[in-house]
Design an enzyme around this catalytic site. Structure first.
Site, PDB file in Angstrom:
ATOM      1  NE  ARG A  29      -3.442  -1.859   2.602  1.00 33.97           N
ATOM      2  CZ  ARG A  29      -3.372  -2.085   3.883  1.00 33.97           C
ATOM      3  NH1 ARG A  29      -3.139  -1.111   4.719  1.00 33.97           N
ATOM      4  NH2 ARG A  29      -3.559  -3.275   4.353  1.00 33.97           N
ATOM      5  CG  ASP A 130     -10.991   4.468  13.388  1.00 30.98           C
ATOM      6  OD1 ASP A 130     -11.613   3.458  12.996  1.00 30.98           O
ATOM      7  OD2 ASP A 130      -9.967   4.887  12.820  1.00 30.98           O
TER       8      ASP A 130
HETATM    9  C1  LIG Z   1     -12.145  -1.381   7.389  1.00 32.39           C
HETATM   10  S1  LIG Z   1     -12.427  -0.291   8.716  1.00 32.39           S
HETATM   11  C2  LIG Z   1     -13.554  -1.208   9.715  1.00 32.39           C
HETATM   12  C3  LIG Z   1     -14.734  -0.391  10.156  1.00 32.39           C
HETATM   13  C4  LIG Z   1     -15.835  -1.158  10.868  1.00 32.39           C
HETATM   14  N1  LIG Z   1     -15.359  -1.797  12.055  1.00 32.39           N
HETATM   15  C5  LIG Z   1     -16.478  -2.159   9.939  1.00 32.39           C
HETATM   16  O1  LIG Z   1     -16.242  -3.342  10.090  1.00 32.39           O
HETATM   17  O2  LIG Z   1     -17.203  -1.736   9.031  1.00 32.39           O
HETATM   18  C6  LIG Z   1     -10.900  -0.380   9.617  1.00 32.39           C
HETATM   19  C7  LIG Z   1     -10.732   0.737  10.626  1.00 32.39           C
HETATM   20  O3  LIG Z   1      -9.648   0.393  11.491  1.00 32.39           O
HETATM   21  C8  LIG Z   1      -9.001   1.595  11.873  1.00 32.39           C
HETATM   22  N2  LIG Z   1      -7.674   1.278  12.401  1.00 32.39           N
HETATM   23  C9  LIG Z   1      -6.566   0.875  11.708  1.00 32.39           C
HETATM   24  N3  LIG Z   1      -5.533   0.693  12.546  1.00 32.39           N
HETATM   25  C10 LIG Z   1      -6.007   0.977  13.809  1.00 32.39           C
HETATM   26  C11 LIG Z   1      -5.419   0.975  15.108  1.00 32.39           C
HETATM   27  N4  LIG Z   1      -4.138   0.649  15.271  1.00 32.39           N
HETATM   28  N5  LIG Z   1      -6.195   1.330  16.164  1.00 32.39           N
HETATM   29  C12 LIG Z   1      -7.502   1.665  15.992  1.00 32.39           C
HETATM   30  N6  LIG Z   1      -8.109   1.691  14.789  1.00 32.39           N
HETATM   31  C13 LIG Z   1      -7.366   1.348  13.709  1.00 32.39           C
HETATM   32  C14 LIG Z   1      -8.989   2.399  10.602  1.00 32.39           C
HETATM   33  O4  LIG Z   1      -8.790   3.768  10.829  1.00 32.39           O
HETATM   34  C15 LIG Z   1     -10.348   2.079  10.004  1.00 32.39           C
HETATM   35  O5  LIG Z   1     -11.306   3.061  10.332  1.00 32.39           O
END
Ligand SMILES: C[S@@+](CC[C@H](N)C(=O)[O-])C[C@H]1O[C@@H](n2cnc3c(N)ncnc32)[C@H](O)[C@@H]1O
Length: 260
Positions: A29, A130
């Site tokens: 990415r 998040d």
């Molecule tokens: C694909 S989305 C999932 C959203 C929701 N849970 C769903 O299933 O529709 C992934 C999310 O994980 C968050 N994320 C990535 N790394 C993270 C971290 N280390 N701590 C918290 N959130 C994180 C991203 O910002 C993103 O909003």
């Protein structure tokens, strides 16, 4: 500067734990983002990130993949609605729920809809967190395009949303129970005594070791009898090792009856 040094430098400068993410995916990415900018080496890209907030935002967007929608995988939300939530509500009428990695807020608002329907005025609390401030800002705004709402029934749309120029804004009844805050699953402390933790479609980006660490910490954050709800493509292989019992393909429970 090689990729490992880039990850360390970015980690130190921006407080991200990039070592926790699966290396090949992450590198792919980042490399494609660099290509699109015609930046050829990691040192130049790192310098660009230090000096340009817009590039930092694009970088974070690329590593976080913050797509979501209401009732993502509706057939699984159906199980939550008809089997899991009623059991949790039988034990506790005021649920404490954590939507971990909530992206644009569609997930915690979906949970708020189910709580409002099953126990109106129940004083539930949904904490939504998040790592991505941009996603959190959208979540707090609470205004969604129709595509994000494709699994919301017309009755729910009419009851919980207000239409505004073709977009839909969540009503106060949902906003009241959901609070949003910044939280990094890899480095920030976890809360305690949740009845339900929903963590979907983020663990897939982490290494096996980090996933295991997460499950251990989620277990500790649940109250006895509390349930962890994971993503459609995810599974916790060694769930017993963390203390969970499996109560459905995507649902793992901290056994009731033990001390919290
Ligand atoms: C694909 S989305 C999932 C959203 C929701 N849970 C769903 O299933 O529709 C992934 C999310 O994980 C968050 N994320 C990535 N790394 C993270 C971290 N280390 N701590 C918290 N959130 C994180 C991203 O910002 C993103 O909003």
């Amino acid at each position: 500067m090689d990729f490992a040094a880039f990850k360390r430098a970015v980690g130190e400068s921006f407080g991200l734990v990039l070592e926790g993410y699966k290396e090949r995916q992450l590198k792919r990415r980042i490399d494609s983002l660099m290509q699109s900018l015609k930046v050829e080496d990691y040192r130049r890209y790192y310098t660009l990130l230090l000096s340009d907030p817009e590039q930092r935002r694009r970088f974070l967007d690329r590593i976080t993949i913050n797509v979501s929608e209401f009732f993502r995988n509706p057939e699984i939300f159906q199980i939550l609605e008809t089997e899991i939530l009623p059991r949790l509500l039988a034990a506790n009428r005021r649920l404490r729920i954590w939507s971990a990695a909530c992206a644009n807020g569609a997930e915690p608002y979906s949970l708020a809809i189910l709580c409002a329907e099953q126990n109106p005025g129940g004083g539930h609390q949904i904490e939504a967190t998040d790592i991505d401030e941009g996603a959190l800002a959208a979540a707090r705004r609470g205004v969604y395009r129709k595509e994000v709402l494709q699994h919301v029934s017309p009755a729910r749309l009419a009851r919980f949303f207000t239409e505004q120029d073709g977009n839909y804004e969540v009503r106060e009844e949902l906003r009241r129970v959901v609070s949003f805050r910044h939280h990094d699953l890899l480095k920030d402390p976890y809360g305690r005594n949740y009845d339900l933790i929903v963590c979907r479609n983020v663990a897939i980006y982490f290494t096996r070791e980090i996933q295991e660490e997460l499950y251990r910490r989620f277990f500790a954050a649940l109250r006895p009898g509390g349930v962890l709800f994971i993503g459609a493509t995810e599974t916790i292989l060694q769930y017993q090792q963390f203390g969970f019992e499996k109560i459905g393909t995507w649902f793992y429970r901290r056994p009731a009856g033990e001390k919290g």
